[in-house]
Motif scaffolding. Structure first.
Motif, short mmCIF file in Angstrom:
data_model
loop_
_atom_site.label_atom_id
_atom_site.label_comp_id
_atom_site.label_asym_id
_atom_site.label_seq_id
_atom_site.Cartn_x
_atom_site.Cartn_y
_atom_site.Cartn_z
N LEU A 158 63.68 -32.28 24.58
CA LEU A 158 64.10 -32.23 23.18
C LEU A 158 63.26 -31.22 22.40
CD1 LEU A 158 64.54 -36.05 22.42
CD2 LEU A 158 66.35 -34.37 22.82
N PHE A 159 61.96 -31.20 22.65
CA PHE A 159 61.08 -30.30 21.91
C PHE A 159 61.22 -28.86 22.38
CE2 PHE A 159 59.28 -34.29 20.70
CZ PHE A 159 58.75 -34.07 19.44
N TYR A 160 61.63 -28.65 23.62
CA TYR A 160 61.93 -27.30 24.08
C TYR A 160 63.24 -26.80 23.47
CZ TYR A 160 58.28 -26.86 27.64
OH TYR A 160 57.08 -26.73 28.28
N TRP A 161 64.15 -27.72 23.22
CA TRP A 161 65.50 -27.37 22.78
C TRP A 161 65.61 -27.23 21.26
CZ3 TRP A 161 69.85 -31.43 22.17
CH2 TRP A 161 71.04 -30.79 21.81
N LEU A 162 65.06 -28.21 20.51
CA LEU A 162 65.26 -28.28 19.07
C LEU A 162 64.03 -27.82 18.31
CD1 LEU A 162 66.87 -31.84 19.01
CD2 LEU A 162 68.10 -29.66 18.90
N GLU A 163 64.23 -27.60 17.02
CA GLU A 163 63.09 -27.35 16.15
C GLU A 163 62.27 -28.62 16.03
OE1 GLU A 163 64.65 -26.08 12.44
OE2 GLU A 163 65.54 -24.22 13.24
N MET A 164 61.02 -28.45 15.60
CA MET A 164 60.06 -29.56 15.60
C MET A 164 60.61 -30.79 14.88
SD MET A 164 57.07 -30.36 16.71
CE MET A 164 55.87 -31.64 16.45
N ALA A 165 61.05 -30.61 13.62
CA ALA A 165 61.51 -31.75 12.82
C ALA A 165 62.72 -32.43 13.46
CB ALA A 165 61.84 -31.29 11.40
N LYS A 166 63.68 -31.64 13.94
CA LYS A 166 64.87 -32.20 14.56
C LYS A 166 64.53 -32.91 15.87
CE LYS A 166 68.07 -28.78 12.61
NZ LYS A 166 69.04 -27.71 12.92
N ALA A 167 63.59 -32.35 16.62
CA ALA A 167 63.19 -32.97 17.88
C ALA A 167 62.53 -34.33 17.63
CB ALA A 167 62.23 -32.05 18.63
N VAL A 168 61.70 -34.42 16.59
CA VAL A 168 61.05 -35.69 16.25
C VAL A 168 62.10 -36.73 15.89
CG1 VAL A 168 59.55 -36.85 14.60
CG2 VAL A 168 58.88 -34.63 15.54
N ILE A 169 63.08 -36.33 15.07
CA ILE A 169 64.14 -37.26 14.66
C ILE A 169 64.94 -37.74 15.88
CG2 ILE A 169 66.28 -37.48 13.36
CD1 ILE A 169 65.10 -35.53 11.31
N ALA A 170 65.30 -36.79 16.75
CA ALA A 170 66.07 -37.15 17.95
C ALA A 170 65.27 -38.07 18.86
CB ALA A 170 66.48 -35.88 18.70
N PHE A 171 63.98 -37.79 18.99
CA PHE A 171 63.12 -38.61 19.85
C PHE A 171 63.00 -40.03 19.30
CE2 PHE A 171 58.58 -39.62 21.20
CZ PHE A 171 58.97 -40.04 22.45
N LEU A 172 62.78 -40.15 17.99
CA LEU A 172 62.69 -41.48 17.38
C LEU A 172 64.01 -42.24 17.47
CD1 LEU A 172 60.57 -40.66 14.18
CD2 LEU A 172 59.81 -41.71 16.32
N ALA A 173 65.12 -41.49 17.37
CA ALA A 173 66.44 -42.13 17.50
C ALA A 173 66.62 -42.69 18.91
CB ALA A 173 67.54 -41.13 17.16
N LEU A 174 66.20 -41.93 19.92
CA LEU A 174 66.30 -42.42 21.29
C LEU A 174 65.42 -43.64 21.52
CD1 LEU A 174 66.36 -39.08 23.33
CD2 LEU A 174 68.24 -40.69 22.99
N LEU A 175 64.22 -43.62 20.93
CA LEU A 175 63.35 -44.79 21.04
C LEU A 175 63.97 -46.00 20.37
CD1 LEU A 175 59.75 -43.36 20.38
CD2 LEU A 175 60.79 -43.99 22.56
N GLY A 176 64.65 -45.77 19.26
CA GLY A 176 65.29 -46.88 18.55
C GLY A 176 66.43 -47.50 19.34
N LEU A 177 67.02 -46.72 20.26
CA LEU A 177 68.11 -47.26 21.07
C LEU A 177 67.63 -48.32 22.05
CD1 LEU A 177 70.19 -44.07 21.96
CD2 LEU A 177 70.83 -45.91 20.40
#
Length: 238
Positions: A158-177
């Motif tokens: 995710l961090f290789y693919w997205l910008e920092m802020a977007k990667a953090v949001i996506a990562f937290l969303a996956l953790l929330g799942l």
């Protein structure tokens, strides 16, 4: 191998923020060391009951998870600065960067897990009466090593693919799942408890089973994650 070792050194320095590899190692060891010191204080003051030690174990484990999240952010925050990203390209290739980064994180998590093993062996003495301390300690350290390794395996692409802020949001969303999926699964009319107990009895009947299975899961997850990260990073503009 020399280029990968150099990338490991660079990532250790990035995480420590002090230009010294050993500082990053000490930071990752801080959670179990703090736990051991707190356990000693609790024992000296007579506040070392089972509930207190259980709470301390949860606190220290949570600190470890927090450190892996901080490590991910620390290693990838420099991707917004092209000049800093160039410092590992020559003579280090992009593949060397990816392999070195995964190796650096694995080494840090492994060192931390060894610290957790010492912490748990000391702290769990009171509520492991009649149980195999060695087995329980290995399973506890293995569980944390797996959790943190899998977190990085999910986060890195995710961090290789997205910008920092977007990667953090996506990562937290996956953790929330994870808790959401567990909650939905608990509502289904299925005997999850009996199945889980059967799996755990099978795995823990011999210590080699959870160890080999855990290492196999980590290796498989890292291989898939590395393949995705290499593909994504190869397309990223410098």
């Amino acid at each position: 191998m020399k280029a990968i070792a150099e990338q490991i050194r660079l990532d250790m320095q990035r995480f420590s923020g002090a230009g010294r590899t050993w500082v990053g190692v000490l930071i990752f060891l801080s959670a179990p060391v703090i736990g051991i010191l707190l356990n000693l204080v609790m024992a000296l003051t007579g506040n070392d009951g089972d509930d207190a030690r259980t709470a301390l174990t949860g606190l220290v484990a949570g600190m470890g998870i927090g450190l892996i999240v901080g490590l991910v952010s620390g290693l990838f925050v420099d991707f917004s600065n092209a000049a800093i990203r160039l410092n590992g390209l020559l003579p280090i290739t992009r593949d060397h960067q990816v392999f070195g980064r995964y190796a650096a994180v694995s080494l840090l998590v492994l060192v931390q897990s060894c610290g957790y093993a010492i912490f748990y062996f000391c702290v769990a003495d009171s509520f492991l009466q009649g149980q195999d301390h060695w087995r329980a300690t290995v399973l506890f350290a293995l569980g944390l090593f797996m959790s943190e390794s899998l977190l990085f395996a999910v986060a890195a692409p995710l961090f290789y693919w997205l910008e920092m802020a977007k990667a953090v949001i996506a990562f937290l969303a996956l953790l929330g799942l994870v808790p959401i999926t567990a909650l939905v699964g608990s509502w289904l009319p299925f005997g999850w408890g009996a199945v889980w107990n059967s799996i755990m009895r099978f795995l823990t009947s011999d210590l080699w089973r959870p160890v080999l299975l855990g290492l196999a899961v980590i290796l498989a997850a890292d291989m898939v994650s590395i393949a995705i990260s290499r593909k994504v990073y190869a397309r990223k503009e410098i």
